[in-house]
Design a protein around this motif. Structure first.
Motif, mmCIF file in Angstrom:
data_model
loop_
_atom_site.group_PDB
_atom_site.id
_atom_site.type_symbol
_atom_site.label_atom_id
_atom_site.label_comp_id
_atom_site.label_asym_id
_atom_site.label_seq_id
_atom_site.Cartn_x
_atom_site.Cartn_y
_atom_site.Cartn_z
ATOM 1 N N ILE A 17 2.643 -1.223 10.595
ATOM 2 C CA ILE A 17 3.059 0.153 10.314
ATOM 3 C C ILE A 17 3.042 0.356 8.807
ATOM 4 O O ILE A 17 3.079 -0.603 8.029
ATOM 5 N N SER A 18 3.025 1.591 8.401
ATOM 6 C CA SER A 18 2.965 1.920 6.981
ATOM 7 C C SER A 18 4.356 1.831 6.353
ATOM 8 O O SER A 18 5.378 1.858 7.042
ATOM 9 N N TRP A 19 4.360 1.748 5.020
ATOM 10 C CA TRP A 19 5.635 1.721 4.305
ATOM 11 C C TRP A 19 6.412 3.010 4.571
ATOM 12 O O TRP A 19 7.641 2.983 4.698
ATOM 13 N N GLU A 20 5.714 4.116 4.684
ATOM 14 C CA GLU A 20 6.390 5.388 4.942
ATOM 15 C C GLU A 20 7.189 5.322 6.252
ATOM 16 O O GLU A 20 8.283 5.878 6.344
ATOM 17 N N ARG A 73 9.534 0.058 -4.431
ATOM 18 C CA ARG A 73 8.710 0.886 -5.330
ATOM 19 C C ARG A 73 7.257 0.409 -5.323
ATOM 20 O O ARG A 73 6.328 1.219 -5.314
ATOM 21 N N THR A 74 7.061 -0.905 -5.303
ATOM 22 C CA THR A 74 5.709 -1.454 -5.258
ATOM 23 C C THR A 74 5.019 -1.072 -3.962
ATOM 24 O O THR A 74 3.855 -0.657 -3.959
ATOM 25 N N PHE A 75 5.724 -1.217 -2.837
ATOM 26 C CA PHE A 75 5.141 -0.854 -1.547
ATOM 27 C C PHE A 75 4.776 0.628 -1.522
ATOM 28 O O PHE A 75 3.741 1.003 -0.987
ATOM 29 N N LEU A 76 5.619 1.473 -2.082
ATOM 30 C CA LEU A 76 5.357 2.911 -2.103
ATOM 31 C C LEU A 76 4.125 3.235 -2.947
ATOM 32 O O LEU A 76 3.304 4.066 -2.571
ATOM 33 N N ALA A 77 3.985 2.535 -4.083
ATOM 34 C CA ALA A 77 2.844 2.764 -4.954
ATOM 35 C C ALA A 77 1.534 2.307 -4.335
ATOM 36 O O ALA A 77 0.479 2.863 -4.615
ATOM 37 N N ASP A 78 1.604 1.271 -3.491
ATOM 38 C CA ASP A 78 0.393 0.758 -2.833
ATOM 39 C C ASP A 78 0.075 1.664 -1.714
ATOM 40 O O ASP A 78 -0.701 1.941 -1.094
#
Length: 78
Positions: A17-20, A73-78
Motif C-alpha cells: 500500500i502507499s504511504w498515503e 517525511r522521507t516516505f511522504l517525499a518519495d
C-alpha cells in the motif's frame, strides 16, 4: 498455530500500500517500520509469537520499530 498456517494467515493479511494509505495509522501511532531486506511475513510471525530476541536485534539495527517523524517525511517525499 503451526508455522505454515500462521504464515498463510499473515500472507493473506498483507499487501503493498502507499504511504498515503498508511498515514492515518502513523498518525495514531499504529504503523511499524520493517526494513526492505527483512521478510515481512517472518517479522510478523515473530511479533505474533511474541519472540522478543529477533525483534530486539532488528530494533537495535534500525530495521524494525516505530516510524519516526523523519522517516514519515522521507516516505511522504518519495
Amino acid at each position: 498455530m503451526s508455522i505454515p498456517l500462521l504464515n498463510e494467515k499473515l500472507n493473506t493479511e498483507t499487501a503493498r500500500i502507499s504511504w498515503e494509505e498508511l498515514q492515518p495509522h502513523f498518525a495514531r501511532g499504529a504503523a511499524i517500520y520493517v526494513a526492505p531486506d527483512l521478510d515481512l511475513i517472518a517479522v510478523a510471525r515473530h511479533v505474533a509469537e511474541d519472540e522478543a530476541a529477533p525483534l530486539k536485534q532488528w530494533m537495535e539495527q534500525g530495521k524494525f520499530g516505530a516510524i519516526s517523524d523523519d522517516m514519515a517525511r522521507t516516505f511522504l517525499a518519495d
